[in-house]
Design a protein around this motif. Structure first.
Motif, mmCIF file in Angstrom:
data_model
loop_
_atom_site.group_PDB
_atom_site.id
_atom_site.type_symbol
_atom_site.label_atom_id
_atom_site.label_comp_id
_atom_site.label_asym_id
_atom_site.label_seq_id
_atom_site.Cartn_x
_atom_site.Cartn_y
_atom_site.Cartn_z
ATOM 1 N N ARG A 140 6.300 6.928 6.066
ATOM 2 C CA ARG A 140 4.988 6.444 6.513
ATOM 3 C C ARG A 140 4.840 6.592 8.023
ATOM 4 N NH1 ARG A 140 5.496 1.244 6.325
ATOM 5 N NH2 ARG A 140 5.243 0.985 8.579
ATOM 6 N N SER A 141 5.870 6.257 8.783
ATOM 7 C CA SER A 141 5.807 6.333 10.245
ATOM 8 C C SER A 141 5.600 7.765 10.715
ATOM 9 C CB SER A 141 7.084 5.760 10.858
ATOM 10 O OG SER A 141 7.224 4.386 10.556
ATOM 11 N N ALA A 142 6.292 8.715 10.071
ATOM 12 C CA ALA A 142 6.148 10.114 10.455
ATOM 13 C C ALA A 142 4.716 10.602 10.229
ATOM 14 C CB ALA A 142 7.140 10.975 9.672
ATOM 15 N N LEU A 143 4.106 10.169 9.133
ATOM 16 C CA LEU A 143 2.710 10.539 8.873
ATOM 17 C C LEU A 143 1.761 9.834 9.833
ATOM 18 C CD1 LEU A 143 0.396 11.773 7.229
ATOM 19 C CD2 LEU A 143 0.646 9.879 5.603
ATOM 20 N N GLU A 144 1.978 8.556 10.071
ATOM 21 C CA GLU A 144 1.101 7.796 10.968
ATOM 22 C C GLU A 144 1.056 8.411 12.363
ATOM 23 O OE1 GLU A 144 1.481 3.240 9.188
ATOM 24 O OE2 GLU A 144 2.826 3.920 10.773
ATOM 25 N N ALA A 145 2.174 8.960 12.806
ATOM 26 C CA ALA A 145 2.224 9.555 14.142
ATOM 27 C C ALA A 145 1.280 10.744 14.267
ATOM 28 C CB ALA A 145 3.652 9.982 14.476
ATOM 29 N N ASP A 146 0.907 11.347 13.129
ATOM 30 C CA ASP A 146 -0.014 12.484 13.124
ATOM 31 C C ASP A 146 -1.457 12.077 12.821
ATOM 32 O OD1 ASP A 146 1.934 14.293 13.769
ATOM 33 O OD2 ASP A 146 2.246 15.013 11.720
ATOM 34 N N LEU A 147 -1.704 10.770 12.718
ATOM 35 C CA LEU A 147 -3.051 10.297 12.417
ATOM 36 C C LEU A 147 -3.595 9.507 13.605
ATOM 37 C CD1 LEU A 147 -2.552 9.020 8.747
ATOM 38 C CD2 LEU A 147 -3.631 11.153 9.473
ATOM 39 N N PRO A 148 -4.704 9.914 14.191
ATOM 40 C CA PRO A 148 -5.250 9.174 15.335
ATOM 41 C C PRO A 148 -5.855 7.842 14.906
ATOM 42 C CG PRO A 148 -6.760 10.918 14.652
ATOM 43 C CD PRO A 148 -5.512 11.100 13.842
ATOM 44 N N GLY A 149 -5.735 6.852 15.781
ATOM 45 C CA GLY A 149 -6.410 5.579 15.565
ATOM 46 C C GLY A 149 -5.745 4.639 14.591
ATOM 47 N N ILE A 150 -4.490 4.898 14.235
ATOM 48 C CA ILE A 150 -3.787 3.959 13.347
ATOM 49 C C ILE A 150 -3.568 2.622 14.057
ATOM 50 C CG2 ILE A 150 -1.557 3.488 12.240
ATOM 51 C CD1 ILE A 150 -3.276 5.268 10.566
ATOM 52 N N LEU A 151 -3.181 2.690 15.330
ATOM 53 C CA LEU A 151 -2.986 1.480 16.124
ATOM 54 C C LEU A 151 -3.963 1.488 17.297
ATOM 55 C CD1 LEU A 151 0.924 1.466 16.240
ATOM 56 C CD2 LEU A 151 -0.549 0.138 14.709
ATOM 57 N N LYS A 152 -4.350 0.313 17.739
ATOM 58 C CA LYS A 152 -5.265 0.200 18.871
ATOM 59 C C LYS A 152 -4.487 0.238 20.193
ATOM 60 C CE LYS A 152 -8.701 -2.590 16.390
ATOM 61 N NZ LYS A 152 -9.421 -3.892 16.348
ATOM 62 N N ASP A 153 -4.946 1.069 21.103
ATOM 63 C CA ASP A 153 -4.445 1.087 22.481
ATOM 64 C C ASP A 153 -2.989 1.492 22.630
ATOM 65 O OD1 ASP A 153 -6.979 0.103 23.261
ATOM 66 O OD2 ASP A 153 -6.310 -1.959 22.894
ATOM 67 N N VAL A 154 -2.366 2.023 21.583
ATOM 68 C CA VAL A 154 -0.966 2.427 21.696
ATOM 69 C C VAL A 154 -0.677 3.478 20.633
ATOM 70 C CG1 VAL A 154 -0.083 0.640 20.123
ATOM 71 C CG2 VAL A 154 1.412 1.579 21.895
ATOM 72 N N THR A 155 0.205 4.419 20.945
ATOM 73 C CA THR A 155 0.601 5.413 19.953
ATOM 74 C C THR A 155 1.617 4.806 18.991
ATOM 75 O OG1 THR A 155 2.451 6.241 21.276
ATOM 76 C CG2 THR A 155 0.278 7.259 21.636
ATOM 77 N N VAL A 156 1.736 5.434 17.828
ATOM 78 C CA VAL A 156 2.727 4.966 16.854
ATOM 79 C C VAL A 156 4.125 5.061 17.433
ATOM 80 C CG1 VAL A 156 3.798 5.487 14.624
ATOM 81 C CG2 VAL A 156 1.302 5.458 14.832
ATOM 82 N N GLU A 157 4.427 6.149 18.120
ATOM 83 C CA GLU A 157 5.763 6.312 18.711
ATOM 84 C C GLU A 157 6.070 5.210 19.716
ATOM 85 O OE1 GLU A 157 3.485 8.678 18.409
ATOM 86 O OE2 GLU A 157 4.355 10.668 18.086
ATOM 87 N N ARG A 158 5.085 4.867 20.559
ATOM 88 C CA ARG A 158 5.319 3.830 21.560
ATOM 89 C C ARG A 158 5.497 2.469 20.886
ATOM 90 N NH1 ARG A 158 4.452 2.880 27.036
ATOM 91 N NH2 ARG A 158 5.409 0.854 27.471
ATOM 92 N N SER A 159 4.700 2.207 19.865
ATOM 93 C CA SER A 159 4.828 0.943 19.142
ATOM 94 C C SER A 159 6.204 0.813 18.501
ATOM 95 C CB SER A 159 3.738 0.847 18.069
ATOM 96 O OG SER A 159 3.884 -0.328 17.307
#
Length: 370
Positions: free
Chosen positions: A97-116
């Protein structure tokens, strides 16, 4: 062109699905809000509703899992089924799931998935999150999964020479593994408990060789695991029917043993109710009442192991702690029970339960603090 009856049926079914008005499409239920968001980003809600689970994104296959009509996972397909079956751990869904989320914009607000993930303690060796797309499917590498300290998962891929090609480690927190927050966890726990009705009765068969005597010689003990201290355990208590047959204790002669059996198994058919107070993270407690057996069955069905410990007891009342521990997911539910001793005698009645849910196991300092 020749089309047999089966082919015609498939064509008609596909046309019907395409022509079906949006308002008539099957409702898709998701195990978490995050999964619903991912589906909307991929624009696959309608397709999942029609039963299609074959998708790609950025050239990578997308893995969708449905269980009893509920979508429980969406991610890149990185791991094969035999790896999942061998380890049976939540790490696979989390990483896919994390690998896919990193390729989807807007999953998290104000931060990238990798940074989170970095802020949550996810660490890599010889690569980063995206490296999973090539490392995990590489069958020339051997995968090992460890939980060295009871607090973190460590996945390590090694080559034929034993060299570490890639590794990733992360804390065992339910919120991290599932992409949820406490308010959602509480809401879904309440919904799950209030709707639960199926009880799978235990059918554990025991014999004398499996049991040891308790301080009360009339009761035999099937010793279980201990959690934090010996008196908080998963023991089960039996009495003999004849020289070769034993049954779980449930009688007013042994109220403590009886209550322990009632809340750590579903084998004893009973009419007890439990009045539940689900303690909310933001002080928004929820209250409901349900059959005790269904209450216990719900947690066991979610992979929790029950531990029972008496806080205090007298001739009128028993106060105890029931800990539903899910080691793989890294959490426990602490449930403070209060039961009138008399209900064991009359074989029905009401037990009160106060649930403090989803406590990270690694952060528990004391089981009995309020």
């Amino acid at each position: 062109m020749v089309v047999d009856r089966r082919g015609i049926l498939l064509i008609l079914t596909s046309l019907w699905a395409v022509m079906l008005p949006a308002t008539m499409l099957p409702v898709v239920n998701y195990a978490t809000d995050r999964l619903e968001l991912i589906a909307s980003k991929l624009r696959i809600d309608d397709a999942i509703g029609r039963g299609d689970t074959t998708f790609t994104h950025n050239g990578c296959p997308v893995h969708v899992i449905k269980d009893s009509g509920i979508v429980t996972h969406i991610g890149y397909r990185l791991f094969v089924n035999n790896e999942r079956e061998l380890f049976d751990l939540p790490v696979f869904d989390f990483l896919e799931r994390s690998a896919l989320e990193a390729d989807l914009p807007g999953i998290l607000k104000d931060v990238t998935v990798e940074r989170s993930l970095e802020e949550d303690g996810v660490r890599y060796a010889n690569g980063d999150l995206r490296s999973l797309l090539t490392v995990a499917p590489d069958k020339t590498l051997s995968l090992a999964i460890e939980n060295p300290d009871g607090r973190n998962y460590l996945l390590r891929w090694t080559d034929a020479a034993g060299n570490v090609a890639y590794a990733v480690t992360f804390p065992i927190f339910y919120d991290l593994l599932h992409g949820t927050e406490m308010k959602e966890n509480e809401r879904r726990l309440w919904e799950g408990l209030s709707q639960h009705s199926i009880v799978h009765r235990d059918t554990l068969q025991v014999d004398a060789s499996m049991l040891v005597e308790s301080p009360d010689s009339a009761v035999m003990v099937l010793e279980g695991d201990q959690y934090y201290f010996p008196d908080n355990n998963s023991n089960r208590y039996y009495e003999s029917v004849d020289s070769a047959t034993f049954k779980l204790v449930c009688s007013d002669d042994h109220p403590l043993y009886s209550l322990a059996n009632l809340v750590t198994s579903t084998e004893i058919v009973n009419n007890y109710k439990v009045r539940v107070r689900l303690v909310g993270y933001d002080y928004s407690d929820r209250y409901f009442t349900m059959p005790l057996s269904e209450f216990v069955d719900y947690f066991i069905g979610k992979g929790c192991k029950p531990y029972f410990g008496v806080i205090e007891a007298d001739s009128k009342k028993i106060t105890a702690l029931l800990t539903m521990k899910n080691e793989k997911e890294g959490y426990c539910h602490n449930i403070r029970l209060t039961a009138p001793t008399s209900i064991i005698l009359i074989e029905n009645g009401e037990i009160t339960a106060r649930i403090t849910p989803y406590i990270p196991i690694s952060r528990i300092l004391s089981l009995f603090d309020d």
